[in-house]
Design a protein around this motif. Structure first.
Motif, mmCIF file in Angstrom:
data_model
loop_
_atom_site.group_PDB
_atom_site.id
_atom_site.type_symbol
_atom_site.label_atom_id
_atom_site.label_comp_id
_atom_site.label_asym_id
_atom_site.label_seq_id
_atom_site.Cartn_x
_atom_site.Cartn_y
_atom_site.Cartn_z
ATOM 1 N N UNK A 278 0.848 -1.180 0.000
ATOM 2 C CA UNK A 278 0.000 0.000 0.000
ATOM 3 C C UNK A 278 0.893 1.242 0.000
ATOM 4 N N UNK A 279 0.337 2.323 -0.494
ATOM 5 C CA UNK A 279 1.103 3.560 -0.592
ATOM 6 C C UNK A 279 0.410 4.653 0.212
ATOM 7 N N UNK A 280 1.167 5.378 0.994
ATOM 8 C CA UNK A 280 0.634 6.496 1.768
ATOM 9 C C UNK A 280 1.539 7.708 1.580
ATOM 10 N N UNK A 281 1.042 8.846 2.027
ATOM 11 C CA UNK A 281 1.811 10.086 1.926
ATOM 12 C C UNK A 281 2.540 10.318 3.243
ATOM 13 N N UNK A 282 3.867 10.372 3.157
ATOM 14 C CA UNK A 282 4.676 10.649 4.338
ATOM 15 C C UNK A 282 4.675 12.138 4.664
ATOM 16 N N UNK A 283 4.847 12.971 3.658
ATOM 17 C CA UNK A 283 4.831 14.424 3.818
ATOM 18 C C UNK A 283 3.987 15.020 2.693
ATOM 19 N N UNK A 284 2.868 15.699 3.013
ATOM 20 C CA UNK A 284 2.020 16.259 1.955
ATOM 21 C C UNK A 284 2.641 17.493 1.311
ATOM 22 N N UNK A 285 2.088 17.878 0.177
ATOM 23 C CA UNK A 285 2.521 19.096 -0.507
ATOM 24 C C UNK A 285 2.413 20.290 0.437
ATOM 25 N N UNK A 286 3.430 21.131 0.441
ATOM 26 C CA UNK A 286 3.433 22.305 1.313
ATOM 27 C C UNK A 286 4.066 22.075 2.662
ATOM 28 N N UNK A 309 5.428 6.967 0.740
ATOM 29 C CA UNK A 309 6.063 5.808 1.342
ATOM 30 C C UNK A 309 5.222 4.577 1.012
ATOM 31 N N UNK A 310 5.890 3.508 0.609
ATOM 32 C CA UNK A 310 5.215 2.258 0.253
ATOM 33 C C UNK A 310 5.513 1.215 1.325
ATOM 34 N N UNK A 311 4.452 0.586 1.804
ATOM 35 C CA UNK A 311 4.584 -0.360 2.912
ATOM 36 C C UNK A 311 3.945 -1.688 2.540
ATOM 37 N N UNK A 312 4.616 -2.778 2.881
ATOM 38 C CA UNK A 312 4.032 -4.093 2.665
ATOM 39 C C UNK A 312 2.905 -4.316 3.657
ATOM 40 N N UNK A 313 1.839 -4.938 3.194
ATOM 41 C CA UNK A 313 0.680 -5.179 4.046
ATOM 42 C C UNK A 313 1.086 -5.975 5.280
ATOM 43 N N UNK A 314 0.496 -5.596 6.412
ATOM 44 C CA UNK A 314 0.725 -6.264 7.699
ATOM 45 C C UNK A 314 2.161 -6.127 8.199
ATOM 46 N N UNK A 315 2.884 -5.176 7.652
ATOM 47 C CA UNK A 315 4.232 -4.913 8.146
ATOM 48 C C UNK A 315 4.362 -3.449 8.528
ATOM 49 N N UNK A 316 5.315 -3.164 9.391
ATOM 50 C CA UNK A 316 5.548 -1.802 9.828
ATOM 51 C C UNK A 316 6.176 -0.988 8.703
ATOM 52 N N UNK A 317 5.795 0.288 8.630
ATOM 53 C CA UNK A 317 6.336 1.151 7.587
ATOM 54 C C UNK A 317 7.840 1.304 7.756
ATOM 55 N N UNK A 318 8.582 1.287 6.646
ATOM 56 C CA UNK A 318 10.031 1.497 6.749
ATOM 57 C C UNK A 318 10.343 2.918 7.189
ATOM 58 N N UNK A 319 11.493 3.086 7.798
ATOM 59 C CA UNK A 319 11.932 4.413 8.241
ATOM 60 C C UNK A 319 12.683 5.097 7.111
ATOM 61 N N UNK A 320 12.192 6.255 6.714
ATOM 62 C CA UNK A 320 12.847 7.023 5.659
ATOM 63 C C UNK A 320 13.581 8.201 6.277
ATOM 64 N N UNK A 321 14.763 8.466 5.780
ATOM 65 C CA UNK A 321 15.566 9.591 6.251
ATOM 66 C C UNK A 321 15.500 10.708 5.222
#
Length: 418
Positions: A278-286, A309-321
């Motif tokens: 699944x894909x979510x927004x880590x930081x929105x526009x602005x 940020x793209x996360x595998x289902x049933x797993x914790x989101x990876x940490x992005x720097x």
């Protein structure tokens, strides 16, 4: 009786264990079975890897090479400019295989040569474009390799613009995915590779004019929107494909596949990417990512598009720097709203995923230069005083002299009269 009870209990435990094991197996996700020697699946918006097979194995890219050739043509050339074919078209060591049969002296618009390159996969069009952009083939190949390094495709080395078999002409599934991602983010390139067929203008009769896209998935699946096929005896079947669905875009790469199963393998990869991630927004526009100082004032630096940020289902989101790299080297005295002042690099465990510009959130004008008049004030006052008092002094002296002279004359006349 005890024996029967123990026997039934044992049977019950075996059934329970078997059922539990079956249930656990049912939850296991089946990875795509790719017949090619190298494969890679990448999420375009986040830049994250979803699937890979031998990602760094050096393999021949065949005509997927033309992705880089086409990108450079669009970045460096004028699509409406006329390109004249050279005598290189007669060199059968450089030009053979799939062609549109360009002859020396034939003139085509660059935009038509690109259709021949990216749809029909014409090798003579690749050479013609290379000589137009790079002046000669060696220089254009150098440009290809330099652009690959800029993209991060460090294991790629091109020897020609067409992808015909040549020693040392190699890439990897990972590198090719990076190149394809950058190329597809160019809107002109994206428009070309999603085109199914296009007629081009030729100056001579009885020559191919209808360019047909060789990517079979483009014709089979409406969600597929590019990119490029390839085949040589050494490279076997190669495919780079893009698919967009529900706001997400994936790019897949398969190299050195033995047969036509390359298309179903690619579809399996796409299905895996869409259903297991699944894909979510880590930081929105602005979003404010950092700040900069302008005339001793803090200036917010914002992004003009989201960080995904793209996360595998049933797993914790990876940490992005996030790593901010300023683009200015000296103190800022003024900025305009929307001016790029830095870049933010998005990294996952040290791997660069994305680079986005950071823009100023408002305008700040340079300070007005004030004239320092106070240092001249004594001189101005002195000049004013001298201009007023000195004439008065001179006039008073002359008036006094006149009065004395007048008094003396009066005294002399009075003495004379006596």
């Amino acid at each position: 009786m005890k024996f029967i009870t123990a026997f039934l209990l044992a049977i019950f435990m075996m059934v329970s264990v078997t059922s539990t094991a079956f249930a656990e197996d049912a939850t296991l996700v089946k990875l795509p079975q790719v017949h090619g020697e190298g494969a890679y699946l990448i999420d375009v918006k986040s830049g994250q890897t979803l699937f890979m097979k031998n990602p760094d194995k050096p393999l021949a890219p065949a005509s997927t090479t033309k992705i880089m050739t086409g990108l450079l043509a669009i970045e460096r050339g004028n699509l409406n400019e006329t390109v004249t074919a050279s005598t290189t078209m007669l060199n059968n060591k450089l030009v053979y295989g799939t062609q549109i049969y360009l002859a020396p002296g034939e003139k085509l618009l660059l935009k038509d040569l690109l259709y021949a390159l990216l749809l029909n996969s014409a090798n003579d069009a690749a050479v013609d474009i290379a000589e137009y952009i790079g002046s000669d083939l060696p220089n254009f190949v150098d440009m290809m390799n330099q652009r690959a390094l800029e993209i991060g495709a460090t294991e790629t080395h091109f020897q020609n613009p067409s992808g015909l078999t040549e020693s040392g002409h190699v890439t990897t599934a990972h590198d090719l995915a990076l190149i394809a991602r950058v190329a597809y983010q160019n809107p002109v390139f994206a428009q070309y590779v999603r085109t199914k067929s296009q007629a081009i203008s030729r100056s001579k009769a009885d020559l191919p004019i209808q360019m047909v896209n060789e990517n079979k998935l483009l014709w089979r699946d409406s969600a597929v929107d590019g990119i490029k096929t390839g085949y040589t005896a050494a490279a076997q079947n190669c495919l780079v494909a893009s698919v967009t669905k529900d706001g997400r875009q994936l790019i897949g790469v398969i190299l050195k596949s033995p047969g036509r199963e390359i298309y179903t393998d690619m579809q399996d990869m796409f299905e895996y990417g869409f259903t297991q991630y699944k894909q979510t927004i880590l930081k929105p526009t602005g979003s404010v990512i950092s700040t900069a100082m302008v005339n001793n004032e803090p200036m917010n630096l914002i992004i003009d598009r989201p960080i995904y940020i793209t996360t595998k289902l049933n797993e914790q989101s990876p940490t992005l720097d996030l790593r901010v790299i300023p683009t200015y080297t000296s103190a800022l005295t003024s900025v305009e709203e929307g001016q790029v002042l830095a870049n933010v690099e998005v990294l996952n465990k040290g791997t660069l995923l994305n680079t986005l510009p950071l823009k100023s959130s408002r305008s700040i004008s340079a300070p007005t230069k004030q004239v320092k008049t106070h240092s001249y004030l004594p001189w101005v006052i002195g000049i004013i005083i001298m201009g007023i008092i000195l004439p008065l002094f001179i006039w008073n002296k002359r008036y006094s002299d006149f009065q004395r002279c007048k008094q003396r004359r009066f005294t002399r006349r009075r003495e004379s009269s006596n």
